[in-house]
Scaffold this motif. Structure first.
Motif, mmCIF file in Angstrom:
data_model
loop_
_atom_site.group_PDB
_atom_site.id
_atom_site.type_symbol
_atom_site.label_atom_id
_atom_site.label_comp_id
_atom_site.label_asym_id
_atom_site.label_seq_id
_atom_site.Cartn_x
_atom_site.Cartn_y
_atom_site.Cartn_z
ATOM 1 N N LYS A 188 -8.367 21.903 24.445
ATOM 2 C CA LYS A 188 -9.731 21.392 24.556
ATOM 3 C C LYS A 188 -10.665 22.064 23.554
ATOM 4 N N HIS A 189 -10.596 23.412 23.509
ATOM 5 C CA HIS A 189 -11.581 24.134 22.709
ATOM 6 C C HIS A 189 -11.117 24.422 21.290
ATOM 7 N N GLN A 190 -9.815 24.522 21.083
ATOM 8 C CA GLN A 190 -9.365 24.981 19.778
ATOM 9 C C GLN A 190 -8.575 23.923 19.018
ATOM 10 N N ASN A 191 -8.582 22.706 19.528
ATOM 11 C CA ASN A 191 -7.899 21.606 18.854
ATOM 12 C C ASN A 191 -6.475 21.925 18.428
ATOM 13 N N MET A 192 -5.768 22.681 19.248
ATOM 14 C CA MET A 192 -4.393 22.983 18.873
ATOM 15 C C MET A 192 -3.506 21.814 19.275
ATOM 16 N N ASN A 193 -2.425 21.610 18.522
ATOM 17 C CA ASN A 193 -1.469 20.614 18.982
ATOM 18 C C ASN A 193 -0.551 21.261 20.003
ATOM 19 N N LYS A 194 0.306 20.433 20.581
ATOM 20 C CA LYS A 194 1.095 20.882 21.716
ATOM 21 C C LYS A 194 1.951 22.110 21.398
ATOM 22 N N SER A 195 2.643 22.074 20.270
ATOM 23 C CA SER A 195 3.571 23.176 20.030
ATOM 24 C C SER A 195 2.825 24.458 19.663
ATOM 25 N N GLU A 196 1.707 24.309 18.943
ATOM 26 C CA GLU A 196 0.892 25.502 18.665
ATOM 27 C C GLU A 196 0.394 26.125 19.966
ATOM 28 N N ALA A 197 -0.102 25.238 20.849
ATOM 29 C CA ALA A 197 -0.668 25.722 22.107
ATOM 30 C C ALA A 197 0.402 26.407 22.958
ATOM 31 N N LYS A 198 1.598 25.842 22.934
ATOM 32 C CA LYS A 198 2.668 26.437 23.736
ATOM 33 C C LYS A 198 3.041 27.813 23.193
ATOM 34 N N GLU A 199 3.114 27.901 21.876
ATOM 35 C CA GLU A 199 3.467 29.187 21.283
ATOM 36 C C GLU A 199 2.416 30.239 21.633
ATOM 37 N N ARG A 200 1.161 29.830 21.525
ATOM 38 C CA ARG A 200 0.080 30.758 21.863
ATOM 39 C C ARG A 200 0.141 31.151 23.353
ATOM 40 N N SER A 201 0.506 30.204 24.222
ATOM 41 C CA SER A 201 0.629 30.502 25.648
ATOM 42 C C SER A 201 1.680 31.579 25.889
ATOM 43 N N ILE A 202 2.806 31.425 25.199
ATOM 44 C CA ILE A 202 3.881 32.408 25.368
ATOM 45 C C ILE A 202 3.404 33.781 24.901
ATOM 46 N N ASN A 203 2.691 33.789 23.777
ATOM 47 C CA ASN A 203 2.156 35.065 23.292
ATOM 48 C C ASN A 203 1.170 35.684 24.270
ATOM 49 N N LEU A 204 0.346 34.825 24.869
ATOM 50 C CA LEU A 204 -0.625 35.337 25.845
ATOM 51 C C LEU A 204 0.087 35.931 27.058
ATOM 52 N N LEU A 205 1.126 35.245 27.524
ATOM 53 C CA LEU A 205 1.866 35.773 28.672
ATOM 54 C C LEU A 205 2.484 37.123 28.319
ATOM 55 N N LYS A 206 2.951 37.223 27.076
ATOM 56 C CA LYS A 206 3.524 38.496 26.624
ATOM 57 C C LYS A 206 2.431 39.570 26.619
ATOM 58 N N LEU A 207 1.271 39.188 26.115
ATOM 59 C CA LEU A 207 0.137 40.113 26.032
ATOM 60 C C LEU A 207 -0.246 40.676 27.403
ATOM 61 N N VAL A 208 -0.208 39.833 28.435
ATOM 62 C CA VAL A 208 -0.593 40.312 29.759
ATOM 63 C C VAL A 208 0.595 40.880 30.535
ATOM 64 N N GLY A 209 1.722 41.047 29.847
ATOM 65 C CA GLY A 209 2.826 41.782 30.454
ATOM 66 C C GLY A 209 3.709 40.995 31.392
ATOM 67 N N ILE A 210 3.885 39.691 31.123
ATOM 68 C CA ILE A 210 4.836 38.913 31.924
ATOM 69 C C ILE A 210 6.196 38.958 31.225
ATOM 70 N N PRO A 211 7.223 39.454 31.907
ATOM 71 C CA PRO A 211 8.545 39.491 31.274
ATOM 72 C C PRO A 211 9.126 38.083 31.107
ATOM 73 N N ASN A 212 9.979 37.893 30.127
ATOM 74 C CA ASN A 212 10.594 36.592 29.800
ATOM 75 C C ASN A 212 9.579 35.459 29.686
ATOM 76 N N PRO A 213 8.534 35.624 28.887
ATOM 77 C CA PRO A 213 7.489 34.590 28.842
ATOM 78 C C PRO A 213 8.015 33.226 28.417
ATOM 79 N N GLU A 214 9.069 33.180 27.590
ATOM 80 C CA GLU A 214 9.580 31.884 27.119
ATOM 81 C C GLU A 214 10.077 31.053 28.291
ATOM 82 N N LEU A 215 10.624 31.722 29.312
ATOM 83 C CA LEU A 215 11.116 30.998 30.482
ATOM 84 C C LEU A 215 10.002 30.766 31.493
ATOM 85 N N ARG A 216 9.197 31.790 31.694
ATOM 86 C CA ARG A 216 8.231 31.720 32.780
ATOM 87 C C ARG A 216 7.097 30.747 32.495
#
Ligand SMILES: Nc1ncnc2c1ncn2[C@@H]1O[C@H](COP(=O)(O)OP(=O)(O)OP(=O)(O)O)[C@@H](O)[C@H]1O
Ligand SMILES: Nc1ncnc2c1ncn2[C@@H]1O[C@H](COP(=O)(O)OP(=O)(O)O)[C@@H](O)[C@H]1O
Ligand code: SF4
Ligand code: SF4
Ligand SMILES: [Mg+2]
Ligand SMILES: [Mg+2]
Lengths: 339, 332
Positions: free
Chosen positions: A120-148
């Motif tokens: 909504k705010h950053q006009n990312m496409n789906k795959s960019e947004a997903k990659e950023r989501s995984i990075n964010l989960l990693k940043l907040v300390g969620i193990p196995n972010p690619e799966l979770r």
């Protein structure tokens, strides 16, 4: 100093069938870039209402800003339109709430929920947004972010859900993060993890934090500056050290004296007698007068002005008037022994 | 502080409470806890949510039937009482105060009737006048007044409702009160009022308390001794001062280090033990020591053998292999 957010004389009221509840009555404070400000006070003192006003999330029709301004980077949010607010919410200013379960959508994967704001705010496409989501989960300390990232909230524990909520709030690199009791629903060992995370994230991202809490321990852990609220007003504000080591307001003394300190073996808790004021009929004078052991005649009818104690420290109490008697804080309010 | 010849009021032996959990499992909410409570003392019970504190309290007072184990009250086995009159006698001696001052009072009853319920059940007042007098006295004891008697719970603040709950518990003149998170729903400034009231009442009436809470600082303040629970077990129990000064169990150490203290300088300089992960499910708890999945000191033996509940020092009980020479040897 860079002022990011500046509230001036904010008044917020609710229209209820019993009458007008004056929940916030003239709140002013500033938040600087990258700093952490804690708002403390007991329940009903107006902490959440203040932050909801900043986000313009007051309940429609019954809740409204009566007076005052909320300047964010020069713009008055108190007068902003809903469309303007939509651009700011979740992107420039984000908010996390007490209960991590209610702020997550149980029917949507964690990943989708993080991606929503990004798309909504950053006009990312789906795959960019997903990659950023995984990075964010990693940043907040969620193990196995690619799966979770493809899992649902119920598959996460309470502490992990709060991490996800923080990830969502940080997704668009907000300048301000408002955290309303972010650890109150969590157990103490999980709280320690989340506080650690928030401090770490603040170092990394430079996001300014408004932390709302009633727990003075959490304040001491995270905040650089503190505003103490009572009866819809800020009664004292200062650096964390000023508030804990040189408090000036009797309500702040009361708060410090009524909580047991695990690192001391004093057997006496100094309770504050009575209950907070009814904001349907708020007192004319000092909001704390009915419970204050030092109340004077002037306190009943006249609201004390905020008096400067130092360039960073203010308190609204008649005791700071030069004509008032000299009063010392109670023993039980002294933090950390002699200093 | 030498404790000489204290009289045991309550003895809890290997108490268990399991709940059925779906098709396959049982939820081991409390799995074999043992402790004594001495007359006139406050025993605190702390631990994170779901560790079994409330279930322990509720099973002791027989709100739940125990799965196994025994509870002796002044030497008598409480859980095997059969006759109604015997049960009634115990119901009078043991009372409970609940966490939620909103949910625990019947909204359709006046304060007077709420407080007098136990008086009526146990026939403690012969006339209406006597009943009223007792209620007024109780209201004043807990810092309310007789004008409050004919009002309804919703007209009171949280702290006042908790006072009503305390008055209700005191109405039958109990010796022992189980207070399950009596202050958790209250604001800090009000918490201190209620805690001070409970401590005064204890002094005046020689009450014995089991005080359940998750706030370790408040528990330390109010309790003579403290038991720490983790996943259905008590892992450590000693005096509150010793527990704070010399915690032995790795979980207690982590719990204490996790509590933020209202002292910014201390907070800045403090080293924390941050536990990883969350508490595992009580449906299939870890083998051996239940804390091993988060314990920074876990050894091989911890997965294989359940640590013994032992008195590592006088009056200081702990369940951890680190304090069991045999187990450490076996591990090496
Ligand atoms: N939707 C509403 N309608 C009417 N009054 C409200 C509403 N929301 C809040 N209030 C009132 O506004 C005052 C401040 O509430 P607020 O939620 O900000 O307190 P708080 O300090 O955050 O308390 P808590 O710690 O319990 O959340 C209270 O008197 C409250 O009853
Ligand atoms: N009536 C019940 N039926 C099924 N499970 C229960 C019941 N009461 C408690 N439990 C479970 O027992 C465990 C311990 O609960 P409880 O004693 O209430 O924890 P605490 O009071 O320490 O927060 C938890 O896993 C809880 O979900
Ligand atoms: S202004 Fe008066 S009543 Fe208010 S806090 Fe100060 S001394 Fe107490
Ligand atoms: S028994 Fe082992 S796993 Fe359990 S607390 Fe002791 S060292 Fe840790
Ligand atoms: Mg709130
Ligand atoms: Mg409980």
């Amino acid at each position: 100093m860079d002022k990011l957010l500046e509230l001036e004389n904010l008044h917020v009221s609710f229209q209820t069938y019993g009458g007008e509840v004056k929940a916030v009555r003239g709140v002013s404070f500033t938040l600087e870039k990258g700093e952490s400000l804690a708002i403390v006070g007991e329940s009903g003192s107006g902490k959440s209402v203040t932050s909801k006003a900043v986000m313009r999330l007051l309940p429609n029709k019954i809740g409204s800003i009566k007076e005052g301004s909320i300047r964010f980077e020069g713009k008055d949010l108190a007068k902003a339109t809903e469309r303007e607010m939509e651009k700011i919410r979740g992107s420039e200013i984000s908010m996390i709430f007490q209960d991590p379960m209610t702020s997550l959508n149980p029917t949507m994967t964690i990943g989708k929920q993080i991606m929503e704001g990004l798309r909504k705010h950053q006009n990312m496409n789906k795959s960019e947004a997903k990659e950023r989501s995984i990075n964010l989960l990693k940043l907040v300390g969620i193990p196995n972010p690619e799966l979770r990232v493809d899992e649902y909230p119920h598959q996460f524990s309470g502490g992990m859900r709060q991490r996800v909520v923080i990830a969502i709030a940080l997704a668009c690199n907000p300048k301000v993060l408002i955290a309303d009791e972010p650890t109150t629903a969590l157990d103490v060992t999980i709280q320690a993890q989340i506080l650690d995370l928030m401090r770490d994230l603040q170092d990394k991202t430079g996001t300014a934090i408004i932390l709302i809490t009633h727990d003075l321990g959490v304040v001491a852990n995270l905040a650089q500056r503190v505003a103490v609220m009572y009866g819809g007003m800020i009664v004292e504000t200062g650096t964390a050290d000023e508030i804990f080591y040189k408090p000036k307001h009797p309500y702040t003394w009361g708060l410090l004296a009524s909580m047991p300190k695990i690192n001391s073996d004093s057997k006496e808790l100094l309770a504050i007698p009575g209950t907070p004021p009814d904001l349907m009929n708020p007192p004319k004078g000092c909001p704390f007068a009915a419970r204050c052991p030092h109340a004077m005649e002037v306190c009943i009818d006249h609201m004390p002005d905020a008096t400067d104690v130092s360039s960073t420290h203010k308190a609204a109490c008649w005791l700071l008037d030069e004509r008032a008697p000299k009063v010392e804080p109670p023993e039980a309010a002294v933090v950390g022994g002699a200093r | 502080m030498a404790v000489v010849e204290r009289e045991k009021l309550l003895e809890v032996k290997n108490l268990k409470k399991y709940f059925p959990a779906g098709k396959k499992g049982v939820l081991q909410a409390v799995d074999g806890v043992s402790f004594d409570i001495y007359k006139g003392e406050t025993l605190g019970l702390v631990g994170e949510s779901g560790c079994g504190k409330s279930t322990t309290g509720r099973t002791i007072i027989r709100l739940y039937d125990a799965t196994d184990g025994e509870v002796f009250y002044e030497g008598e086995d409480v859980h095997n009482k059969k006759s109604r009159s015997e049960l009634k006698k115990f119901n009078r001696k043991m009372q409970m105060i609940f966490q939620d001052p909103y949910a625990s009072l019947n909204p359709r009853m006046t304060v007077k009737d709420i407080i007098a319920e136990g008086i009526d059940i146990h026939g403690l007042a012969k006339t209406t006048k006597e009943r009223n007098e007792r209620v007024y006295e109780l209201l004043e004891t807990v810092g309310l007044n007789r004008e409050h008697a004919n009002r309804y719970p919703h007209e009171f603040s949280g702290g006042q409702r908790q006072r009503i709950g305390i008055a209700r518990a005191l109405a039958v003149d109990p010796d022992f009160i189980i207070a399950d998170e009596p202050i958790s729903a209250l604001d800090v400034s009000i918490q201190a009022q209620v805690v001070n009231l409970m401590m005064e009442l204890q002094k005046e009436r020689g009450l014995t308390y089991l005080f359940i809470a998750h706030d370790l600082s408040m528990v330390k303040h109010i309790s003579d001794r403290v038991g720490v629970m983790y996943l259905g077990n008590i892992v450590e129990l000693t005096t509150s001062d010793e527990l704070y000064e010399e915690p032995l169990h790795p979980y207690t150490q982590a719990l204490l280090s996790a509590i933020p203290v209202p002292d910014p300088e201390l907070e800045r300089s403090r080293e924390r033990i941050i536990l990883e992960g969350d508490v595992p499910s009580p449906i299939n708890p870890p083998s051996g020591c239940r804390f091993r999945t988060r314990c920074p000191h876990a050894m091989d033996v911890c997965a294989a053998v359940k640590p013994k509940w032992q008195e590592a020092r006088e009056g200081h009980w702990v369940a951890c292999h680190l304090y069991d020479e045999e187990a450490v040897k076996q591990n090496n």
